[in-house]
Write an enzyme that holds these catalytic residues in place. Structure first.
Site, PDB file in Angstrom:
ATOM      1  N   ASP A 255      39.950  46.470  38.459  1.00 20.05           N
ATOM      2  CA  ASP A 255      40.445  45.278  39.141  1.00 20.05           C
ATOM      3  C   ASP A 255      41.629  44.744  38.329  1.00 20.05           C
ATOM      4  O   ASP A 255      41.926  45.213  37.227  1.00 20.05           O
ATOM      5  CB  ASP A 255      39.342  44.225  39.333  1.00 20.05           C
ATOM      6  CG  ASP A 255      39.668  43.298  40.512  1.00 20.05           C
ATOM      7  OD1 ASP A 255      40.844  43.250  40.938  1.00 20.05           O
ATOM      8  OD2 ASP A 255      38.757  42.614  41.018  1.00 20.05           O
TER       9      ASP A 255
HETATM   10  C1  NOJ Z   1      41.697  40.837  42.351  1.00 19.43           C
HETATM   11  C2  NOJ Z   1      40.580  40.978  43.333  1.00 19.43           C
HETATM   12  O1  NOJ Z   1      39.330  40.811  42.702  1.00 19.43           O
HETATM   13  C3  NOJ Z   1      40.591  42.314  44.058  1.00 19.43           C
HETATM   14  O2  NOJ Z   1      39.602  42.301  45.046  1.00 19.43           O
HETATM   15  C4  NOJ Z   1      41.953  42.570  44.632  1.00 19.43           C
HETATM   16  O3  NOJ Z   1      41.955  43.766  45.373  1.00 19.43           O
HETATM   17  C5  NOJ Z   1      42.953  42.623  43.487  1.00 19.43           C
HETATM   18  N1  NOJ Z   1      42.968  41.332  42.821  1.00 19.43           N
HETATM   19  C6  NOJ Z   1      44.361  42.964  43.952  1.00 19.43           C
HETATM   20  O4  NOJ Z   1      44.898  41.925  44.653  1.00 19.43           O
END
Ligand code: NOJ
Length: 757
Positions: free
Chosen positions: A291
């Site tokens: 993430d």
């Molecule tokens: C953080 C989020 O937790 C995740 O779900 C997302 O895909 C990413 N950022 C990218 O934006």
């Protein structure tokens, strides 16, 4: 013709492919292409494939001059970037792709990721709302439309579906998943993966999907985003992991790990989850992306000493791609040289990434998603808009309808529409609508104005404010200003029926938006009570991204409609339901509490040793002193403009002979209009070596019935439905007594029993 070394390599590959085809085993064509390419790559180029950057450069404008953006741009030119996210639009994607393909030594195309969570530019209902439809075909079609629109804008990878089971309404990200149930969540995970990816990964109308967040993110303590997760192995195996497994089995090509720690180990560094379970036991052959910055966050978690250590832990534990922390690109080469990360692990990660790029057809045509003319034609097309409307109607849940106040009459009623959200064209788009243009939703006011046989008057009553953008997370809630109450009260007084649209603004749920309070935000509850005081013919339409506490409304207001954040077509869908052109059939995918103090509250809880009140006034049983245990609205609950009757439940237990228990039930439409019922089957394994929940959903069916019509609905229970995972992770089916329930919600009392022997 003079043969050179490439001809020999080619001949070798062809021979190998033929040999493999004959035996139908061994490496595929793509595997061979991958190992061939891998053999040409330097260590730095390999690590580059594991590096993902956020869009850093407005490629249609001036190039970056300094700082971080300049570094990233230099990395891209050197072949040190394998993927980018948040670059969008056919032209912009083409520009970055051109650099990767034409300026780097090996010309390996980028894979372009984006959070296409519920639509790209045309927004469908938030995923929690879509789950309320229980309509797997419609959900699949919604994902397909999102893929169609996003792929036309250059994107080939969505960071969806989020398959985290969530039981805590305080957690803002409940809006992004399929709710609290593992069985429903797994079915929806499959539908979404199939919708996004289609049958042909290399088609330029599909995108690859990403099952996230692996794992346990929905169990953040106290519903506070990013918080610690500490769950037992029974919950991990039986509740959290199955939707991920379902996504894997449906062919999902990527997984995203998670911000949270799980039982002491941050998910981005969890070998047990990523190598042992996902890539080992499940044999997943796609790749895992971290993430955003989560590899570096292992330092703050207290798991890694520094960035170098974090990169080491992550790469060794099976996180294949680093989203935005730059730690792989900066640290991995020296870690390999020092022997702390093996080149074998690097090769494994890179092979997985390259394989997916080949599957997408990016090596054949890196610009296949970059057709500006197609983008123009597809974006917001009629097909996509129609699908968004269909999905929105099916997502609405009728929670209460006393004296048939709904549907509204199409003529001869004076209707007052009240609430700032009723005229809002932005809020219905909800959270995670990054590519959507502001104010592009049809408001409830606009939707109702299309029915012009009535007099419709509108008053705002009180302001709500959406805040500036998705990322500047400011939502200003009006907690004091009641200056517009009098006008709304006057409007309500002179109406036959009042429709109030109240709830959360679009950015009040989503990532980083946990709440301790589940009441209607700001002065909206006071407004509701003030309007009710002057006109009791009131219909409350709720907009929200999570279960709210609607106790007062349920006790007083005759009709309550759960309308979530329904996306671009919101107002049209709500108006069609209010006026009876669409008979609502949605059922709640999450329990609605009576009070925030009850959460996490979910239907499939475990019985305690003191489960039911033995006699009035007894203190020592599981309860609160001030609020009863039951929810306000249970999981699976939802009404219709017609009524359904369940009868003739029949259980045919042939488990001893052929390992099957079949259950049938007759459902009759006992009202005067056509309607659709979501018939739900629950079981209870009454006693087991490890205790089982009081009820578990194990089947559902959508049944369309004309007035007076009956249909027999049949379910089959096999080991897959009757068993469970032990604390050690092994699947068990145990003999003994079972209860089975079939009805219109998780609290149905329509029950039978059977015994497995
Ligand atoms: C953080 C989020 O937790 C995740 O779900 C997302 O895909 C990413 N950022 C990218 O934006």
């Amino acid at each position: 013709m003079k043969l050179n070394k490439y001809h020999f390599v080619g001949l070798f590959l062809i021979t190998l492919i033929l040999a493999c085809n004959v035996k139908d085993t061994g490496p595929s064509v793509i595997d061979l292409k991958v190992s061939n390419l891998l053999s040409k790559m330097t260590l730095e180029e390999k690590i580059g494939q594991m590096n993902q950057y956020n869009g850093f450069w407005d490629v249609t404008g001036p190039s970056p001059e300094g700082g971080d953006a300049k570094n990233k741009y230099e990395h891209l030119k050197k072949g040190l970037v394998g993927s980018m996210l948040n670059v969008r639009g056919a032209e912009e994607v083409r520009a970055v792709q051109k650099i990767a393909v034409e300026e780097t030594r090996l010309g390996i195309p980028l894979i372009i990721g984006f959070d296409v969570i519920h639509g790209y530019k045309t927004i469908s209902p938030i995923p929690l709302a879509e789950a309320a439809s229980w309509d797997l075909d419609e959900i699949k079609s919604s994902a397909k439309m999102a893929a169609l629109e996003a792929s036309a804008a250059g994107i080939n990878w969505t960071f969806a579906p989020m398959v985290d089971i969530s039981r805590d309404a305080r957690w803002g990200r409940v809006m992004e998943g399929a709710g609290e149930d593992t069985y429903l969540g797994s079915a929806i995970a499959r539908a979404r993966v199939m919708g996004f990816q289609g049958d042909e990964l290399s088609s330029n109308e599909t995108v690859i999907a990403c099952a996230k967040h692996f794992a346990g993110y929905g169990f953040a303590e106290a519903g506070r985003d990013y918080n610690t997760v500490d769950v037992g192995s029974s919950t991990l195996f039986n509740v959290i992991l199955p939707p991920f497994k379902a996504a894997k089995d449906a062919g999902v090509r990527t997984f995203m790990n998670s911000f949270n720690e799980l039982n002491g180990v941050p998910a981005s560094g969890d070998t047990y989850l990523q190598r042992d379970i996902l890539k080992g036991e499940w044999n997943f052959d796609g790749f895992v992306v971290s993430d955003w910055g989560s590899i570096g966050e292992m330092i703050a978690h207290g798991h890694a000493k520094d960035g170098n250590h974090a990169a080491e832990i992550s790469a060794n534990s099976g996180s294949d791609m680093d989203m935005e922390s730059s730690l792989y690109v900066n640290e991995l080469a020296s870690l390999v040289k020092e022997g702390k990360v093996s080149e074998k692990n690097i090769d494994d990660a890179v092979s997985r990434i390259l394989k997916v790029k080949y599957e997408l057809g990016l090596f054949d045509d890196p610009y296949k998603y970059c057709d500006a003319a197609r983008e123009k034609e597809v974006t917001g097309s009629k097909e996509i808009m129609d699908a968004a409307l269909e999905m929105a109607k099916k997502s609405i849940v009728l929670l209460k309808n006393e004296n048939n106040i709904l549907p509204l009459k199409k003529e001869g009623q004076k209707i007052a529409l009240i609430g700032a959200l009723a005229s809002d064209k932005n809020s219905p788009l909800g959270s995670w609508r990054i590519a959507a243009d502001d104010n592009t939703a049809v408001s409830v006011l606009e939707g109702m104005q299309r029915y012009n046989g009535n007099t419709l008057s509108y008053a705002k009553g009180a302001d709500v404010s959406m805040g500036k953008t998705e990322f500047i997370r400011e939502v200003t809630i009006n907690t004091t200003d009641k200056s517009e109450f009098p006008e709304a009260i006057a409007t309500a007084k002179s109406a036959d029926v009042v429709v109030m649209v109240l709830g959360e603004v679009g950015f009040q749920s989503g990532e980083g938006r946990s709440r301790v309070n589940l009441d209607l935000p700001g002065v909206q509850q006071e407004l509701l009570e003030a309007i009710y005081a002057v006109n009791k013919n009131l219909v409350l339409v709720v907009n929200n991204g999570r279960p709210l506490n609607l106790s007062w409304a349920d006790e007083n207001v005759p009709a309550v409609v759960e309308a979530w954040h329904l996306g671009t077509q919101s107002g049209n869908a709500i108006a069609q339901v209010l006026y009876g052109d669409y008979n609502p059939s949605g059922k709640l995918p999450m329990t609605f509490p009576r009070h925030v103090g009850q959460v996490p509250l979910y239907y499939n809880f475990k019985a305690t040793g003191r489960p039911t009140l033995p006699a009035p006034g007894i203190v020592f049983w599981t309860h609160y002193q001030d609020v009863e245990n039951t929810p306000l609205y249970p999981f699976g609950y939802g009404l219709s403009y017609t009524t359904f009757n369940y009868s003739d439940m029949n259980v045919n237990n042939t488990y001893a002979e052929n390992k099957e228990v079949s259950v049938s039930v007759m459902i009759k439409n006992t009202g005067s209009v056509s309607g659709k019922e979501v018939a739900q089957l629950y079981i209870r394994d009454v006693y087991a070596s490890e205790t089982r929940p009081v009820r578990e959903l194990k089947g559902f069916d959508l049944v369309d019935l004309a007035p007076g019509e009956s249909k027999l609905v049949e379910f089959t229970l096999t080991d897959e439905e009757l068993g469970f995972y032990s604390n050690k992770g092994s699947w068990k089916v145990e003999n003994g007594d079972f209860e089975v329930y079939v009805g219109g919600s998780s609290s149905t009392t329509n029950k039978s029993t059977f015994e497995l022997k």
